[in-house]
Design a protein around this motif. Structure first.
Motif, PDB file in Angstrom:
ATOM      1  N   GLU A  58       0.826  -1.211   0.000  1.00 50.56           N
ATOM      2  CA  GLU A  58       0.000   0.000   0.000  1.00 50.56           C
ATOM      3  C   GLU A  58       0.860   1.260   0.000  1.00 50.56           C
ATOM      4  O   GLU A  58       0.598   2.218  -0.744  1.00 50.56           O
ATOM      5  N   ALA A 114       2.383   1.981  -3.263  1.00 51.05           N
ATOM      6  CA  ALA A 114       1.406   2.462  -4.250  1.00 51.05           C
ATOM      7  C   ALA A 114       0.959   3.894  -3.953  1.00 51.05           C
ATOM      8  O   ALA A 114       0.102   4.433  -4.645  1.00 51.05           O
ATOM      9  N   GLY A 115       1.547   4.504  -2.928  1.00 54.56           N
ATOM     10  CA  GLY A 115       1.207   5.882  -2.606  1.00 54.56           C
ATOM     11  C   GLY A 115       0.256   6.039  -1.450  1.00 54.56           C
ATOM     12  O   GLY A 115      -0.170   7.149  -1.130  1.00 54.56           O
ATOM     13  N   GLY A 116      -0.093   4.918  -0.796  1.00 53.11           N
ATOM     14  CA  GLY A 116      -1.011   4.973   0.342  1.00 53.11           C
ATOM     15  C   GLY A 116      -0.299   5.319   1.634  1.00 53.11           C
ATOM     16  O   GLY A 116       0.929   5.453   1.673  1.00 53.11           O
ATOM     17  N   ARG A 173      -6.303   5.696  -8.129  1.00 53.96           N
ATOM     18  CA  ARG A 173      -4.927   6.217  -8.259  1.00 53.96           C
ATOM     19  C   ARG A 173      -4.905   7.485  -9.110  1.00 53.96           C
ATOM     20  O   ARG A 173      -4.174   8.437  -8.817  1.00 53.96           O
ATOM     21  N   SER A 174      -5.699   7.497 -10.189  1.00 52.34           N
ATOM     22  CA  SER A 174      -5.748   8.656 -11.076  1.00 52.34           C
ATOM     23  C   SER A 174      -6.272   9.881 -10.329  1.00 52.34           C
ATOM     24  O   SER A 174      -5.715  10.984 -10.439  1.00 52.34           O
ATOM     25  N   TYR A 225      -6.646   2.307  -0.649  1.00 49.04           N
ATOM     26  CA  TYR A 225      -7.069   2.418  -2.044  1.00 49.04           C
ATOM     27  C   TYR A 225      -8.186   1.412  -2.342  1.00 49.04           C
ATOM     28  O   TYR A 225      -9.185   1.742  -2.995  1.00 49.04           O
ATOM     29  N   ILE A 239      -9.386   0.464  -8.810  1.00 48.94           N
ATOM     30  CA  ILE A 239      -8.230   0.987  -8.088  1.00 48.94           C
ATOM     31  C   ILE A 239      -7.426   1.928  -8.980  1.00 48.94           C
ATOM     32  O   ILE A 239      -6.897   2.944  -8.509  1.00 48.94           O
ATOM     33  N   ASP A 240      -7.353   1.624 -10.277  1.00 53.93           N
ATOM     34  CA  ASP A 240      -6.640   2.517 -11.203  1.00 53.93           C
ATOM     35  C   ASP A 240      -7.292   3.890 -11.245  1.00 53.93           C
ATOM     36  O   ASP A 240      -6.606   4.919 -11.333  1.00 53.93           O
ATOM     37  N   LYS A 297      -3.640  11.082  -7.815  1.00 49.22           N
ATOM     38  CA  LYS A 297      -2.544  11.796  -8.496  1.00 49.22           C
ATOM     39  C   LYS A 297      -2.941  13.250  -8.746  1.00 49.22           C
ATOM     40  O   LYS A 297      -2.145  14.179  -8.534  1.00 49.22           O
TER      41      LYS A 297
END
Length: 217
Positions: free
Chosen positions: A121, A124-126, A189-190, A174, A185-186, A193
């Protein structure tokens, strides 16, 4: 396609826990044990020598505390993700660790499977946190009055971005956000970002802190 391997470095002065964490990481797919050390007094040199992607940092160690080690790591290797490990959910420690740039904050009694998930996580930026610590983070920052119009908000977040930022503030992962909003989930993430870009931040901790300080959720 070759699987990306995440190198993990452990700082833990308890020999038994250090050994068990080392065994857990060594036996986990996609993870590689970069090292397991009893103190972080040479944190800067350790980053250069061992080149970890993620650090699991004991918050209480003799000689150099985990929070001081965190500061040293972020000074020389800001891209390394540091997850703090602690026995107690103490307000002052949580605050100090977040201000020093911690990317996550977990209890040492966290189940092994959750700890492995937390490493993925954070990569992945979490910002993995136990629910109790996430609630403390909410209380640590005085919440500003909510902005009433988009023009008043320096971030100019969309309604969906505000929703997702609100869930991040509540400690959602996420996967949890994706399930709650019925999106992939993508897509999460978008959105995140774009939230980072609009808030001018580089981490989940910074985003949550700014959201709470400016009343963006």
């Amino acid at each position: 396609m070759m699987e990306t391997v995440t190198r993990v470095l452990i700082y833990e002065d308890n020999a038994d826990l250090r050994a068990s964490l080392s065994q857990l990481l060594s036996g986990s797919s996609g993870l590689e044990l970069a090292g397991a050390l009893s103190n972080c007094t040479q944190a800067e040199a350790d980053m250069e020598r061992l080149r970890p992607d993620v650090v699991l940092m004991d918050i209480d160690m003799p000689g150099c505390t985990g929070i001081e080690g965190l500061r040293r790591i972020k000074a020389v290797a800001p891209g390394v993700n540091v997850v703090m490990l602690t026995v107690f959910e103490e307000n002052d420690r949580v605050f100090d660790a977040i201000c020093a740039g911690a990317d996550g904050y977990l209890l040492k009694k966290t189940p092994p499977a959750r700890l492995i998930d937390a490493i993925g996580e954070v990569r992945a930026g979490g910002a993995p946190m136990t629910p109790a610590i996430a609630r403390q983070v909410l209380r640590l920052f005085p919440k500003a009055p909510r902005r009433t119009t988009a023009d008043e908000s320096p971030a100019n977040l969309s309604a969906r971005e505000q929703e997702i930022l609100g869930l991040l503030v509540e400690g959602y992962s996420y996967k949890m956000i994706a399930a709650d909003r019925g999106i992939s989930i993508d897509t999460v993430r978008s959105h995140i970002k774009k939230i980072y870009e609009k808030l001018h931040v580089r981490s989940m901790t910074e985003a949550v802190s700014k959201a709470l300080r400016q009343g963006l959720t």
